[in-house]
Scaffold this motif. Structure first.
Motif, PDB file in Angstrom:
ATOM      1  N   GLN A 172      10.357 -42.177 -14.580  1.00 15.22           N
ATOM      2  CA  GLN A 172      11.408 -43.189 -14.674  1.00 15.22           C
ATOM      3  C   GLN A 172      12.318 -42.954 -15.870  1.00 15.22           C
ATOM      4  OE1 GLN A 172       9.280 -46.926 -14.691  1.00 15.22           O
ATOM      5  NE2 GLN A 172       9.286 -47.086 -12.460  1.00 15.22           N
ATOM      6  N   GLU A 173      11.732 -42.482 -16.971  1.00 12.44           N
ATOM      7  CA  GLU A 173      12.519 -42.268 -18.187  1.00 12.44           C
ATOM      8  C   GLU A 173      13.079 -40.853 -18.285  1.00 12.44           C
ATOM      9  OE1 GLU A 173      10.383 -43.726 -21.595  1.00 12.44           O
ATOM     10  OE2 GLU A 173      10.136 -45.717 -20.694  1.00 12.44           O
ATOM     11  N   GLY A 174      12.829 -40.038 -17.275  1.00 13.39           N
ATOM     12  CA  GLY A 174      13.404 -38.689 -17.223  1.00 13.39           C
ATOM     13  C   GLY A 174      12.986 -37.804 -18.378  1.00 13.39           C
ATOM     14  N   LEU A 175      11.748 -37.955 -18.840  1.00 10.66           N
ATOM     15  CA  LEU A 175      11.331 -37.236 -20.045  1.00 10.66           C
ATOM     16  C   LEU A 175      11.217 -35.740 -19.827  1.00 10.66           C
ATOM     17  CD1 LEU A 175       8.670 -39.697 -21.538  1.00 10.66           C
ATOM     18  CD2 LEU A 175      11.103 -39.476 -22.094  1.00 10.66           C
ATOM     19  N   VAL A 176      10.809 -35.314 -18.641  1.00 11.78           N
ATOM     20  CA  VAL A 176      10.698 -33.870 -18.389  1.00 11.78           C
ATOM     21  C   VAL A 176      12.076 -33.229 -18.433  1.00 11.78           C
ATOM     22  CG1 VAL A 176       9.936 -32.109 -16.765  1.00 11.78           C
ATOM     23  CG2 VAL A 176       8.598 -34.210 -17.028  1.00 11.78           C
ATOM     24  N   ASP A 177      13.033 -33.852 -17.750  1.00  9.40           N
ATOM     25  CA  ASP A 177      14.406 -33.325 -17.767  1.00  9.40           C
ATOM     26  C   ASP A 177      15.003 -33.381 -19.171  1.00  9.40           C
ATOM     27  OD1 ASP A 177      14.266 -32.871 -15.062  1.00  9.40           O
ATOM     28  OD2 ASP A 177      15.362 -34.689 -14.499  1.00  9.40           O
ATOM     29  N   ARG A 178      14.679 -34.428 -19.912  1.00  7.83           N
ATOM     30  CA  ARG A 178      15.204 -34.553 -21.274  1.00  7.83           C
ATOM     31  C   ARG A 178      14.718 -33.402 -22.155  1.00  7.83           C
ATOM     32  NH1 ARG A 178      13.680 -39.463 -25.312  1.00  7.83           N
ATOM     33  NH2 ARG A 178      14.406 -40.749 -23.583  1.00  7.83           N
ATOM     34  N   VAL A 179      13.427 -33.078 -22.042  1.00 10.49           N
ATOM     35  CA  VAL A 179      12.895 -31.963 -22.828  1.00 10.49           C
ATOM     36  C   VAL A 179      13.564 -30.652 -22.425  1.00 10.49           C
ATOM     37  CG1 VAL A 179      10.828 -30.588 -23.294  1.00 10.49           C
ATOM     38  CG2 VAL A 179      10.684 -33.087 -23.262  1.00 10.49           C
ATOM     39  N   ARG A 180      13.728 -30.444 -21.138  1.00 11.10           N
ATOM     40  CA  ARG A 180      14.310 -29.187 -20.663  1.00 11.10           C
ATOM     41  C   ARG A 180      15.780 -29.045 -21.053  1.00 11.10           C
ATOM     42  NH1 ARG A 180      13.269 -29.827 -15.768  1.00 11.10           N
ATOM     43  NH2 ARG A 180      15.280 -30.556 -15.005  1.00 11.10           N
ATOM     44  N   ASN A 181      16.542 -30.115 -20.916  1.00 10.58           N
ATOM     45  CA  ASN A 181      17.999 -30.008 -21.040  1.00 10.58           C
ATOM     46  C   ASN A 181      18.579 -30.488 -22.363  1.00 10.58           C
ATOM     47  OD1 ASN A 181      18.169 -29.073 -18.330  1.00 10.58           O
ATOM     48  ND2 ASN A 181      18.067 -31.189 -17.598  1.00 10.58           N
ATOM     49  N   ASP A 182      17.831 -31.302 -23.109  1.00 10.76           N
ATOM     50  CA  ASP A 182      18.408 -31.909 -24.311  1.00 10.76           C
ATOM     51  C   ASP A 182      17.537 -31.675 -25.539  1.00 10.76           C
ATOM     52  OD1 ASP A 182      19.850 -33.432 -26.127  1.00 10.76           O
ATOM     53  OD2 ASP A 182      19.113 -35.352 -25.370  1.00 10.76           O
ATOM     54  N   THR A 183      16.409 -32.375 -25.634  1.00 15.19           N
ATOM     55  CA  THR A 183      15.642 -32.346 -26.883  1.00 15.19           C
ATOM     56  C   THR A 183      14.969 -31.006 -27.135  1.00 15.19           C
ATOM     57  OG1 THR A 183      13.811 -33.415 -25.703  1.00 15.19           O
ATOM     58  CG2 THR A 183      15.267 -34.822 -27.022  1.00 15.19           C
ATOM     59  N   GLY A 184      14.529 -30.329 -26.072  1.00 18.50           N
ATOM     60  CA  GLY A 184      13.925 -29.014 -26.272  1.00 18.50           C
ATOM     61  C   GLY A 184      14.894 -28.025 -26.896  1.00 18.50           C
ATOM     62  N   PRO A 185      16.082 -27.824 -26.306  1.00 21.15           N
ATOM     63  CA  PRO A 185      17.066 -26.928 -26.927  1.00 21.15           C
ATOM     64  C   PRO A 185      17.503 -27.393 -28.324  1.00 21.15           C
ATOM     65  CG  PRO A 185      17.615 -27.291 -24.615  1.00 21.15           C
ATOM     66  CD  PRO A 185      16.487 -28.233 -24.943  1.00 21.15           C
ATOM     67  N   TYR A 186      17.647 -28.710 -28.518  1.00 16.50           N
ATOM     68  CA  TYR A 186      18.053 -29.212 -29.830  1.00 16.50           C
ATOM     69  C   TYR A 186      16.960 -28.964 -30.873  1.00 16.50           C
ATOM     70  CZ  TYR A 186      20.152 -32.288 -33.326  1.00 16.50           C
ATOM     71  OH  TYR A 186      20.720 -32.787 -34.469  1.00 16.50           O
ATOM     72  N   PHE A 187      15.713 -29.141 -30.473  1.00 13.71           N
ATOM     73  CA  PHE A 187      14.561 -28.873 -31.337  1.00 13.71           C
ATOM     74  C   PHE A 187      14.564 -27.418 -31.783  1.00 13.71           C
ATOM     75  CE2 PHE A 187       9.792 -28.091 -31.431  1.00 13.71           C
ATOM     76  CZ  PHE A 187       9.549 -28.796 -32.601  1.00 13.71           C
ATOM     77  N   ALA A 188      14.771 -26.503 -30.831  1.00  4.86           N
ATOM     78  CA  ALA A 188      14.797 -25.071 -31.150  1.00  4.86           C
ATOM     79  C   ALA A 188      15.920 -24.750 -32.131  1.00  4.86           C
ATOM     80  CB  ALA A 188      14.953 -24.253 -29.870  1.00  4.86           C
ATOM     81  N   LYS A 189      17.092 -25.315 -31.874  1.00  2.88           N
ATOM     82  CA  LYS A 189      18.241 -25.060 -32.741  1.00  2.88           C
ATOM     83  C   LYS A 189      18.012 -25.631 -34.140  1.00  2.88           C
ATOM     84  CE  LYS A 189      23.252 -25.844 -33.009  1.00  2.88           C
ATOM     85  NZ  LYS A 189      24.423 -26.517 -32.369  1.00  2.88           N
ATOM     86  N   ALA A 190      17.441 -26.833 -34.212  1.00  2.77           N
ATOM     87  CA  ALA A 190      17.200 -27.471 -35.512  1.00  2.77           C
ATOM     88  C   ALA A 190      16.203 -26.666 -36.339  1.00  2.77           C
ATOM     89  CB  ALA A 190      16.698 -28.894 -35.304  1.00  2.77           C
ATOM     90  N   LEU A 191      15.153 -26.183 -35.716  1.00  3.46           N
ATOM     91  CA  LEU A 191      14.178 -25.364 -36.445  1.00  3.46           C
ATOM     92  C   LEU A 191      14.831 -24.091 -36.982  1.00  3.46           C
ATOM     93  CD1 LEU A 191      10.947 -25.641 -34.248  1.00  3.46           C
ATOM     94  CD2 LEU A 191      11.386 -26.753 -36.441  1.00  3.46           C
ATOM     95  N   GLN A 192      15.652 -23.458 -36.157  1.00  3.05           N
ATOM     96  CA  GLN A 192      16.305 -22.214 -36.569  1.00  3.05           C
ATOM     97  C   GLN A 192      17.308 -22.448 -37.688  1.00  3.05           C
ATOM     98  OE1 GLN A 192      15.758 -19.096 -35.843  1.00  3.05           O
ATOM     99  NE2 GLN A 192      14.231 -19.373 -34.225  1.00  3.05           N
TER     100      GLN A 192
END
Length: 459
Positions: A344-364
């Motif tokens: 319902q909260e779209g968490l899988v899609d959020r990780v794939r399309n938003d927070t996952g890529p942002y997390f990777a970029k922030a760490l780098q």
């Protein structure tokens, strides 16, 4: 009687007198005293002294929808009122494991349609080991019972789980492992790649170690290869893109089953329901637990592919294996509601399309350049920071692991829960993290690194 009737010191004294903790030096813990976590909400945990800590580990890789979700408490309560417990023996079932099995088959890879329940990932890996070996007996090949695993793998803490895993310290304390389990190199290029070796070539070389082990034993003796898609407790070791396709090709070539341990990666962490889907792996079994209920109830689910399930049903007779709490109705009710919330909260899609890529970029961009950091890496919402003494040579601090503990302690003191594994800081936050939460985490990690660097310079 509630904990509010006790002071921190009293709770610590009782804890020391009666409570044996997992993976703990008990003398050291009792001298220092336990940190008492009393409540939690959203992405934060709180201790008995009122400190607010951003939880970078989702409890223990599991609280994917965050803390304080009334929906899960209500689902548990409703099920307890209706039917708090009945077993799955005696040709009986209850509604919630029936419906959960249907749901898991819907979200799993298409060839995976059967489920066996337990209460932990360790139990699930015990079941997987027994099932795989039993499969080959049913197929008339009882001698095909060797399992190939990897060094530094973690597959649980039971005797079978420890034996399947590749952690030397655990093996030494075990004093006698389950036989016919061998361990090959881990796919960790940062430490094991040869000078000038590309990630692609390293991945193929790491996969070849699996083939070498098959050939050494003889393919007619090897039942299965077991691996985590991403090695979690071993330090979030992400294999090169060439690794898993080659491992899968090798397993198919020699008719070796593929057991995937997704206790950590399952239920959205990598941006798909399962890392098998993220990485294009087609396993024969998938071990899951942890985030299946977001840790609100103990529950594991071994997902079983059609090849094994068909043989078990058609040729198996009685499978002499099971647990009192296999398919516990309350745990399964919580799991159903947890999966519903993730959808319902779209968490899988959020990780794939938003927070996952942002997390990777922030760490780098915000962590990788620090003098103490040799490498950062991530997949979905799962990351690692390598602590080094010298960035250029990758020299580590001595004794091994001490520097990461220094970073961890500063992080926790500054409101950031991280885990230190060897010389690696690992993160596996709740999937409800947003970009703002990631920014907060990077700020606190950066501060911990600065404070740790000042301490380490004094050595």
């Amino acid at each position: 009687m509630t904990y509010q009737n006790y002071s921190l010191k009293q709770l610590q004294q009782i804890d020391a007198a009666h409570h044996l903790h997992p993976f703990t030096d008990h003398k050291e813990l009792r001298e220092a005293g336990s940190r008492i976590i009393t409540h939690a909400n959203g992405p934060f945990i709180y201790d008995s002294e009122g400190a607010e800590i951003l939880d970078g580990m989702a409890g223990l890789w599991c609280v994917n929808i965050g803390y304080g979700r009334d929906e899960l408490a209500e689902a548990a309560y409703a099920q307890m009122k209706e039917l708090p417990y009945y077993n799955s023996f005696f040709k009986c079932s209850t509604p919630t494991p029936v419906l959960l099995s249907k749901k898991l088959a819907e979200i799993a890879p298409k060839h995976v349609n059967q489920v066996f329940y337990g209460s932990s990932g360790s139990e699930a890996n015990d079941t997987a080991l027994r099932l795989v070996r039993h499969y080959w007996v049913l197929e008339g090949k009882p001698e095909k019972n060797r399992i190939i695993s990897r060094k530094m793998a973690y597959h649980g803490s039971t005797i079978a789980g420890t034996s399947l895993g590749g952690m030397d310290a655990m093996h030494k304390q075990l004093g006698g492992a389950v036989p016919n389990i061998v361990h090959v190199m881990m796919p960790y290029a940062y430490e094991l790649a040869l000078p000038g070796e590309s990630d692609h070539d390293f991945g193929l070389r790491a996969a070849k170690s699996v083939e070498d082990a098959i050939l050494e034993a003889g393919a007619d003796k090897v039942a299965a290869f077991i691996g985590e898609p991403v090695m979690g407790a071993g330090g979030v070791k992400i294999p090169p893109a060439s690794y898993w396709p080659e491992v899968q090709r090798i397993c198919r070539k020699y008719d070796v089953l593929l057991m995937l341990d997704e206790v950590i990666t399952g239920y959205g962490r990598t941006g798909e329901w399962f890392a098998a889907q993220t990485l294009g792996i087609e396993p024969d079994t998938i071990t899951t637990a942890k985030a299946l209920t977001s840790g609100y109830q103990p529950l594991s689910a071994l997902l079983v592919g059609d090849r094994i399930a068909s043989t078990l049903v058609e040729k198996g007779g009685e499978f002499n294996h099971g647990y009192t709490y296999s398919g516990h109705p309350v745990a399964c009710a919580v799991a159903l509601k947890n999966l519903e919330i993730i959808e319902q909260e779209g968490l899988v899609d959020r990780v794939r399309n938003d927070t996952g890529p942002y997390f990777a970029k922030a760490l780098q961009e915000r962590i990788a350049g620090h003098d103490l950091v040799g490498e950062v890496r991530s997949i979905g919402l799962m990351g690692a920071i390598e602590i080094v003494k010298d960035k250029a040579t990758r020299e580590r601090f001595l004794p091994s692991g001490s520097a990461a503990v220094t970073v961890r302690d500063h992080a926790i003191a500054n409101g950031m829960m991280l885990r230190a594994t060897g010389d690696t800081m690992i993160l596996s936050p709740p999937l409800i993290w947003t970009r703002d939460t990631i920014d907060m985490a990077c700020e606190r990690i950066g501060k911990a690194l600065d404070l740790a660097q000042a301490d380490l310079r004094k050595r």
